[in-house]
Design a protein around this motif. Structure first.
Motif, mmCIF file in Angstrom:
data_model
loop_
_atom_site.group_PDB
_atom_site.id
_atom_site.type_symbol
_atom_site.label_atom_id
_atom_site.label_comp_id
_atom_site.label_asym_id
_atom_site.label_seq_id
_atom_site.Cartn_x
_atom_site.Cartn_y
_atom_site.Cartn_z
ATOM 1 N N VAL A 170 23.000 -18.191 92.917
ATOM 2 C CA VAL A 170 22.607 -17.540 91.662
ATOM 3 C C VAL A 170 21.149 -17.827 91.325
ATOM 4 O O VAL A 170 20.503 -17.047 90.619
ATOM 5 C CB VAL A 170 23.526 -17.938 90.477
ATOM 6 C CG1 VAL A 170 24.968 -17.552 90.777
ATOM 7 C CG2 VAL A 170 23.429 -19.418 90.165
ATOM 8 N N GLU A 171 20.612 -18.930 91.843
ATOM 9 C CA GLU A 171 19.196 -19.216 91.588
ATOM 10 C C GLU A 171 18.272 -18.341 92.437
ATOM 11 O O GLU A 171 17.133 -18.093 92.050
ATOM 12 C CB GLU A 171 18.900 -20.699 91.850
ATOM 13 C CG GLU A 171 19.360 -21.603 90.700
ATOM 14 C CD GLU A 171 19.432 -23.069 91.101
ATOM 15 O OE1 GLU A 171 18.870 -23.436 92.156
ATOM 16 O OE2 GLU A 171 20.071 -23.839 90.354
ATOM 17 N N VAL A 198 28.022 -15.805 86.154
ATOM 18 C CA VAL A 198 28.383 -14.738 87.086
ATOM 19 C C VAL A 198 29.855 -14.398 86.880
ATOM 20 O O VAL A 198 30.723 -15.249 87.069
ATOM 21 C CB VAL A 198 28.132 -15.161 88.547
ATOM 22 C CG1 VAL A 198 28.477 -14.009 89.479
ATOM 23 C CG2 VAL A 198 26.691 -15.599 88.729
ATOM 24 N N ALA A 202 20.316 -12.010 93.054
ATOM 25 C CA ALA A 202 21.034 -11.368 91.951
ATOM 26 C C ALA A 202 22.479 -11.151 92.402
ATOM 27 O O ALA A 202 22.815 -10.110 92.980
ATOM 28 C CB ALA A 202 20.374 -10.043 91.591
ATOM 29 N N ARG A 208 25.416 -22.440 93.104
ATOM 30 C CA ARG A 208 24.203 -22.562 92.270
ATOM 31 C C ARG A 208 22.979 -22.047 93.025
ATOM 32 O O ARG A 208 22.115 -21.380 92.449
ATOM 33 C CB ARG A 208 24.006 -24.008 91.816
ATOM 34 C CG ARG A 208 24.792 -24.345 90.554
ATOM 35 C CD ARG A 208 24.269 -25.615 89.902
ATOM 36 N NE ARG A 208 24.330 -26.743 90.805
ATOM 37 C CZ ARG A 208 25.379 -27.561 90.915
ATOM 38 N NH1 ARG A 208 26.442 -27.386 90.168
ATOM 39 N NH2 ARG A 208 25.357 -28.553 91.765
ATOM 40 N N ARG A 221 22.096 -22.932 77.081
ATOM 41 C CA ARG A 221 23.258 -22.875 77.974
ATOM 42 C C ARG A 221 24.502 -22.360 77.272
ATOM 43 O O ARG A 221 24.600 -22.381 76.049
ATOM 44 C CB ARG A 221 23.534 -24.265 78.531
ATOM 45 C CG ARG A 221 23.991 -25.253 77.479
ATOM 46 C CD ARG A 221 24.090 -26.680 77.977
ATOM 47 N NE ARG A 221 22.889 -27.438 77.736
ATOM 48 C CZ ARG A 221 22.781 -28.750 77.858
ATOM 49 N NH1 ARG A 221 23.817 -29.456 78.279
ATOM 50 N NH2 ARG A 221 21.662 -29.373 77.604
ATOM 51 N N VAL A 263 26.534 -23.398 82.102
ATOM 52 C CA VAL A 263 25.822 -22.415 82.910
ATOM 53 C C VAL A 263 24.611 -22.007 82.066
ATOM 54 O O VAL A 263 24.701 -21.974 80.820
ATOM 55 C CB VAL A 263 26.751 -21.222 83.248
ATOM 56 C CG1 VAL A 263 27.083 -20.389 82.019
ATOM 57 C CG2 VAL A 263 26.191 -20.364 84.354
ATOM 58 N N PRO A 264 23.453 -21.763 82.686
ATOM 59 C CA PRO A 264 22.312 -21.336 81.877
ATOM 60 C C PRO A 264 22.698 -20.124 81.017
ATOM 61 O O PRO A 264 23.369 -19.201 81.496
ATOM 62 C CB PRO A 264 21.250 -20.969 82.928
ATOM 63 C CG PRO A 264 21.592 -21.812 84.114
ATOM 64 C CD PRO A 264 23.100 -21.890 84.117
ATOM 65 N N ARG A 265 22.259 -20.168 79.765
ATOM 66 C CA ARG A 265 22.628 -19.123 78.802
ATOM 67 C C ARG A 265 22.332 -17.729 79.364
ATOM 68 O O ARG A 265 21.241 -17.462 79.865
ATOM 69 C CB ARG A 265 21.839 -19.335 77.518
ATOM 70 C CG ARG A 265 22.348 -18.543 76.345
ATOM 71 C CD ARG A 265 21.595 -18.917 75.070
ATOM 72 N NE ARG A 265 22.110 -18.157 73.951
ATOM 73 C CZ ARG A 265 23.109 -18.551 73.170
ATOM 74 N NH1 ARG A 265 23.660 -19.721 73.370
ATOM 75 N NH2 ARG A 265 23.547 -17.786 72.193
ATOM 76 N N GLY A 266 23.327 -16.851 79.310
ATOM 77 C CA GLY A 266 23.153 -15.486 79.782
ATOM 78 C C GLY A 266 23.265 -15.324 81.288
ATOM 79 O O GLY A 266 23.089 -14.221 81.803
ATOM 80 N N ARG A 267 23.579 -16.418 82.021
ATOM 81 C CA ARG A 267 23.539 -16.359 83.469
ATOM 82 C C ARG A 267 24.892 -16.575 84.141
ATOM 83 O O ARG A 267 24.943 -16.788 85.356
ATOM 84 C CB ARG A 267 22.543 -17.406 83.997
ATOM 85 C CG ARG A 267 21.103 -17.198 83.538
ATOM 86 C CD ARG A 267 20.450 -16.001 84.217
ATOM 87 N NE ARG A 267 20.402 -16.175 85.654
ATOM 88 C CZ ARG A 267 19.474 -16.894 86.310
ATOM 89 N NH1 ARG A 267 18.511 -17.483 85.634
ATOM 90 N NH2 ARG A 267 19.492 -17.000 87.622
#
Lengths: 334, 334
Positions: free
Chosen positions: B203-204, B164, B207, B200, B57, B158-162
């Motif tokens: 984004v889940e 927005v 895209a 959430r 994250r 936020v999940p790593r690299g995710r």
């Protein structure tokens, strides 16, 4: 006055007329704050400590505000105001043995503010941030009827499991303080250097039981540490390192209080107060002198059983009240 | 006005008389802020994003302040003021697709403040925090000549690299907005629910190219997103979801501006504005209706090449200026 982590406000130079009500309010507010599984240390220490999912470290989280007319005046150079605003947070990270990482800056501005003042604030703040490797990752300015204010939020890191809390002091510990105390309002409160390197060195080389930074004043901050640790303390009057500024101000009659009273109660010294097992005290003093030859380190007393803060001189020991104030006249300098 | 992450201030209900100077000031201040290796996204998005050493994250970091006389009044119930103070930060975390974790609260109080007011603020803030699993890990109150203010600092994940960002919009993207816009001052600005679950879910499942929360007003916030992405946008006038509050206020003559102007410029809607590839738009609308049947989602236009924001109706397209204001009279409702 303080709800949780960090330096109590109104800080040193400010005076509070509703002290007891404020403390009662804090008591009510800190009961039952929402919490979650990420919280390692919540309200009540210099910084909050969070488990942010990293294997090697914990997150430190702190905010602190400075307010025009309270923590600085119209005469204060804006660069120094910005320095102070960030420096207070850095001092709290130091008191946990941590390393600061990133700051957000919020500035409240009355109508007709001077943009040059804001730029000066950022210049001072940025310079201090750069010296300590801190990123300034944004913030905002907002309209604020009344005086200007600056609220800084800071995140930092401490090795996992290694945060130094206020709550670890044990009877028999030696109490140390860095630097000299009192009279900060003469200038130091605006240009102090947070003791980050010193604090990290301390926790890397010695088992520091408890630590706090001095923002409210020695007597008040030692009280915070005592309360968190469930202990008492005895200070040696002759050992308190009274600053030249406090002595000058007392001598010139700038302030009504004696220099020793200033050292105990003025606040905004932003020095470190910490305790170690008495068996470590001599080695610590020797190593400190080699490492930081230009910064005084003084053993000012010891942690004892109980809940009382006493000041000892050759005539005996006197009890200091919660703020170090009320009984102080009787303990005025010899 | 905004130095970096988050909703610009003075926010919707407040008016700024020195807008251009403030923007120039921001430009100067955000040039050359100190940075370091932990910074993933610095000043200029809804939240700062930091690499805090966790494998899975990133850390989100945000502050936001509400000020008496600007963001709330003496008549505002303190519980709602506390709700709003935290809710604004939560809305910014939502706009990154993140999950809030812990908050620190700083309250500035004039002399003679009412402790019950402070307790009310905490009650509202704590209730919102609990609903979203946010820990309140401390803070402080400080003396503040002038009006009261509340500054909230928030960390989240936020999940790593995710994360927005505002900067991912691409020409051809469909522009969506949740809820209905305008007239927030009638009440919504004090009791909005931050769109955390919705963001959430978005984004889940899709895209999402770019996202921002609506705090300054649709026209201003879309401008922020356009500037960050280096694109233009075209809004379809008839598609803008104008709130009942904005229509009522316009009809009753409470405000001079037409309802559509309110939807474009009022601010403090705290809805989500986001863009997706146009090929995803229909599937998104269908899935949204099943997931959130009670919350309107509207496609209001598209991202285009260039730097211009235009409003299209059956007579053609008109250019909206930076604030959506200046040319608006000519575009008044039909």
């Amino acid at each position: 006055m303080n709800v949780g982590p960090g330096a109590g406000d109104p800080a040193g130079p400010a005076d509070s007329t509703t002290e007891m009500n404020e403390w009662e309010l804090i008591e009510r507010l800190t009961r039952g704050l929402p919490t979650n599984a990420a919280v390692v240390v919540g309200a009540g220490d210099d910084c909050a400590v969070l488990d942010a999912g990293a294997a090697d470290r914990w997150l430190l989280f702190k905010t602190d505000a400075v307010v025009g007319g309270v923590h600085f005046t119209e005469e204060s150079p804006p660069e120094k105001v910005g320095h102070k605003a960030l420096g207070r947070c850095l001092s709290d990270v130091a008191a946990m043995g941590g390393t600061p990482s990133a700051a957000l800056v919020t500035i409240g501005l009355p109508a007709g503010f001077d943009p040059a003042w804001v730029e000066g604030v950022y210049a001072g703040l940025n310079a201090l941030a750069r010296r300590h490797g801190v990123a300034v990752v944004g913030g905002e300015t907002t309209a604020s009827p009344g005086s200007q204010w600056i609220s800084v939020a800071l995140v930092g890191f401490v090795p996992r499991g290694r945060a130094v809390l206020r709550s670890g002091a044990q009877p028999g510990d030696a109490i140390f303080v860095t630097g000299e105390l009192g009279g900060s309002l003469a200038g130091r409160h605006l240009d102090f250097e947070p003791r980050l390197a010193e604090a990290r060195w301390l926790v890397e080389h010695f088992a520091i039981h408890a630590m706090i930074d001095l923002s409210d004043g020695l007597a008040s901050d030692l009280r915070h540490l005592m309360r968190a640790s469930g202990v008492g303390a005895e200070l040696l009057k002759s050992a308190i390192p009274v600053s030249r500024a406090a002595k000058e101000r007392a001598r010139r009659g700038d302030v009504a209080k004696p220099a020793l009273a200033a050292a105990l109660t003025d606040g905004e010294d932003f020095e470190l107060l910490f305790t170690v097992a008495s068996r470590d005290a001599v080695a610590l003093v020797d190593a400190w002198k080699r490492q930081f030859p230009n910064l005084r380190l003084t053993c000012i007393g010891k942690i004892v059983e109980g809940h009382t803060l006493t000041l000892r001189d050759r005539h005996g020991a006197q009890v200091l009240d919660a703020r170090g104030y009320v009984h102080f006249e009787a303990a005025a300098e010899e």
